[in-house]
Design a protein around this motif. Structure first.
Motif, PDB file in Angstrom:
ATOM      1  N   ILE A  93       0.825  -1.205   0.000  1.00 51.27           N
ATOM      2  CA  ILE A  93       0.000   0.000   0.000  1.00 51.27           C
ATOM      3  C   ILE A  93       0.863   1.260   0.000  1.00 51.27           C
ATOM      4  CG2 ILE A  93      -1.667   1.314   1.371  1.00 51.27           C
ATOM      5  CD1 ILE A  93      -2.901  -1.344   2.220  1.00 51.27           C
ATOM      6  N   LEU A  94       1.950   1.239   0.790  1.00 48.61           N
ATOM      7  CA  LEU A  94       2.836   2.406   0.833  1.00 48.61           C
ATOM      8  C   LEU A  94       3.415   2.700  -0.545  1.00 48.61           C
ATOM      9  CD1 LEU A  94       4.345   4.553   2.483  1.00 48.61           C
ATOM     10  CD2 LEU A  94       6.128   2.847   2.910  1.00 48.61           C
ATOM     11  N   ALA A  95       3.889   1.662  -1.227  1.00 50.66           N
ATOM     12  CA  ALA A  95       4.469   1.863  -2.554  1.00 50.66           C
ATOM     13  C   ALA A  95       3.421   2.256  -3.572  1.00 50.66           C
ATOM     14  CB  ALA A  95       5.186   0.581  -2.995  1.00 50.66           C
ATOM     15  N   SER A  96       2.172   1.872  -3.341  1.00 55.50           N
ATOM     16  CA  SER A  96       1.102   2.185  -4.287  1.00 55.50           C
ATOM     17  C   SER A  96       0.830   3.679  -4.373  1.00 55.50           C
ATOM     18  CB  SER A  96      -0.191   1.459  -3.896  1.00 55.50           C
ATOM     19  OG  SER A  96      -0.013   0.063  -3.912  1.00 55.50           O
TER      20      SER A  96
ATOM     21  N   LEU B 255      11.532  -7.157   5.512  1.00 56.53           N
ATOM     22  CA  LEU B 255      11.920  -7.724   4.224  1.00 56.53           C
ATOM     23  C   LEU B 255      10.683  -7.950   3.333  1.00 56.53           C
ATOM     24  CD1 LEU B 255      14.661 -10.288   5.311  1.00 56.53           C
ATOM     25  CD2 LEU B 255      14.998  -8.145   4.061  1.00 56.53           C
ATOM     26  N   ALA B 256       9.590  -8.397   3.965  1.00 58.32           N
ATOM     27  CA  ALA B 256       8.347  -8.595   3.202  1.00 58.32           C
ATOM     28  C   ALA B 256       7.842  -7.267   2.652  1.00 58.32           C
ATOM     29  CB  ALA B 256       7.286  -9.245   4.090  1.00 58.32           C
ATOM     30  N   ALA B 257       7.921  -6.206   3.472  1.00 57.46           N
ATOM     31  CA  ALA B 257       7.493  -4.883   3.014  1.00 57.46           C
ATOM     32  C   ALA B 257       8.380  -4.383   1.877  1.00 57.46           C
ATOM     33  CB  ALA B 257       7.521  -3.898   4.179  1.00 57.46           C
ATOM     34  N   MET B 258       9.697  -4.608   1.998  1.00 56.87           N
ATOM     35  CA  MET B 258      10.617  -4.180   0.939  1.00 56.87           C
ATOM     36  C   MET B 258      10.351  -4.945  -0.349  1.00 56.87           C
ATOM     37  SD  MET B 258      14.158  -3.825   3.133  1.00 56.87           S
ATOM     38  CE  MET B 258      15.129  -3.595   1.641  1.00 56.87           C
ATOM     39  N   ALA B 259      10.046  -6.234  -0.213  1.00 58.71           N
ATOM     40  CA  ALA B 259       9.721  -7.035  -1.396  1.00 58.71           C
ATOM     41  C   ALA B 259       8.467  -6.496  -2.086  1.00 58.71           C
ATOM     42  CB  ALA B 259       9.527  -8.502  -1.007  1.00 58.71           C
ATOM     43  N   ALA B 260       7.486  -6.079  -1.284  1.00 55.25           N
ATOM     44  CA  ALA B 260       6.255  -5.519  -1.850  1.00 55.25           C
ATOM     45  C   ALA B 260       6.530  -4.207  -2.565  1.00 55.25           C
ATOM     46  CB  ALA B 260       5.217  -5.311  -0.746  1.00 55.25           C
ATOM     47  N   VAL B 261       7.394  -3.368  -1.987  1.00 56.35           N
ATOM     48  CA  VAL B 261       7.749  -2.097  -2.625  1.00 56.35           C
ATOM     49  C   VAL B 261       8.413  -2.349  -3.977  1.00 56.35           C
ATOM     50  CG1 VAL B 261       9.241  -0.069  -2.459  1.00 56.35           C
ATOM     51  CG2 VAL B 261       7.932  -0.813  -0.461  1.00 56.35           C
ATOM     52  N   VAL B 262       9.373  -3.278  -3.990  1.00 54.42           N
ATOM     53  CA  VAL B 262      10.057  -3.618  -5.240  1.00 54.42           C
ATOM     54  C   VAL B 262       9.057  -4.161  -6.259  1.00 54.42           C
ATOM     55  CG1 VAL B 262      11.743  -5.164  -6.290  1.00 54.42           C
ATOM     56  CG2 VAL B 262      12.276  -4.020  -4.131  1.00 54.42           C
ATOM     57  N   LEU B 263       8.126  -4.985  -5.803  1.00 53.61           N
ATOM     58  CA  LEU B 263       7.119  -5.563  -6.695  1.00 53.61           C
ATOM     59  C   LEU B 263       6.261  -4.475  -7.331  1.00 53.61           C
ATOM     60  CD1 LEU B 263       5.582  -8.008  -7.844  1.00 53.61           C
ATOM     61  CD2 LEU B 263       4.195  -7.998  -5.744  1.00 53.61           C
TER      62      LEU B 263
END
Length: 333
Positions: free
Chosen positions: A128-131, A307-315
């Motif tokens: 959501i943050l990266a969105s 790490l899960a949050a960073m993976a989501a941002v990269v995704l």
């Protein structure tokens, strides 16, 4: 044409653009799968997935074309013309994916939430943050109306997050209006339809109806969802075309405010040490990872969640780049 008017453009149907365009409906179906999986989780909106994968405007525009005028087209010009008018192939592929996901992934999502809640919520927090990045980039004019809309969107999401679960009976009328309310939230990035169902106390009944194939309950819920979808999508589509910067700013605010809902570390309000089922995580009080570990006696899984949050941002950023690099270029040919 002004910069504001050019800001949001619906994707046009066509056959040009090579294999990426010709095979796009497989990709649309895959996005539907992701939207359905997100909608099962109380706290994550399928509308968020639609936006970060580049189909949000097309979804709103396609839904807004369904109405009396499409029935007139059906009567005068036939099924093919009416189907093309409402962008039927797109809607069929997308909602086909959503339905397959809801009926096939509901148990998997429940399993992950029950066994790996902090990692799952960490992933969705990063998602959501990266969105907010691709949405904010589409705001052409960051003037005072946009900033007011941003604050209003954040305030709305925080207000929703402060709701606490109630319980209502699953009657045909409550199922109908719950479906209309939930679907309106589902297509609004940042506010989860499942979370709304949870707060009004009908989420367990709806999930049970899905698992047990309670046809009558599902029909009433689907009827309400259909009505709500057609009405609310028209409003959003109109806003996106008439006031794009203000509307997009509002959606950014909603996403930022909804981070409070998906914060991974939560404890029960009534007893600091008592953990509640992970499905109810949005309804609990936010605490720091260290306070969570001390009060619950369980590991905080801070590094894993980070790490899960960073993976989501990269995704998310990768999806945006791929969409702009390949799909966007294809549509401009």
């Amino acid at each position: 044409m002004s910069e504001e008017a050019r800001e949001v453009k619906p994707v046009k149907e066509g056959r040009q653009g090579g294999s990426v365009w010709q095979n796009r409906y497989w990709g649309i179906g895959a996005r539907g799968l992701a939207m359905g999986a997100a909608d099962v989780v109380p706290g994550v909106s399928g509308g968020t997935i639609a936006f970060i994968t580049g189909i949000y405007q097309e979804l709103l525009d396609s839904l807004s074309k369904i109405g009396p005028h499409s029935l007139v087209t059906l009567y005068k010009e036939g099924i093919a013309a009416a189907w093309q008018q409402i962008n039927g192939n797109f809607l069929l592929a997308l909602f086909g994916g959503v339905l397959v996901s809801i009926f096939s992934l509901a148990k998997l999502i429940s399993f992950l939430l029950e066994n790996y809640p902090i990692l799952v919520w960490g992933f969705f927090f990063g998602l959501i943050l990266a969105s907010t990045v691709p949405i904010a980039r589409r705001v052409a004019n960051w003037r005072w109306p946009s900033w007011v809309a941003l604050i209003a969107g954040g305030a709305l999401a925080i207000l929703v997050s402060e709701m606490r679960p109630t319980e209502i009976a699953a009657t045909p009328y409550t199922l109908f209006f719950s479906g209309a309310l939930a679907i309106s939230a589902m297509i609004l990035p940042g506010i989860s339809g499942s979370f709304i169902l949870l707060m009004i106390g009908i989420y367990p009944q709806v999930i049970a109806a899905v698992h047990q194939l309670q046809i009558s309950a599902l029909i009433w819920f689907a009827a309400g969802a259909g009505c709500g979808l057609l009405l609310f999508s028209r409003l959003l589509s109109w806003l996106m075309h008439r006031f794009p910067s203000v509307t997009l700013s509002f959606l950014v605010g909603v996403l930022l405010g909804s981070l409070k809902i998906v914060w991974p570390w939560k404890l029960a309000d009534s007893a600091a040490g008592a953990l509640i089922n992970a499905k109810l995580a949005p309804a609990l009080a936010n605490v720091s990872p260290w306070e969570f570990a001390e009060a619950s006696g369980q590991p905080s899984y801070f590094m894993g969640s980070a790490l899960a949050a960073m993976a989501a941002v990269v995704l998310v950023l990768s999806i945006e780049w791929l969409n702009n690099r390949f799909v966007g270029k294809d549509l401009q040919r």
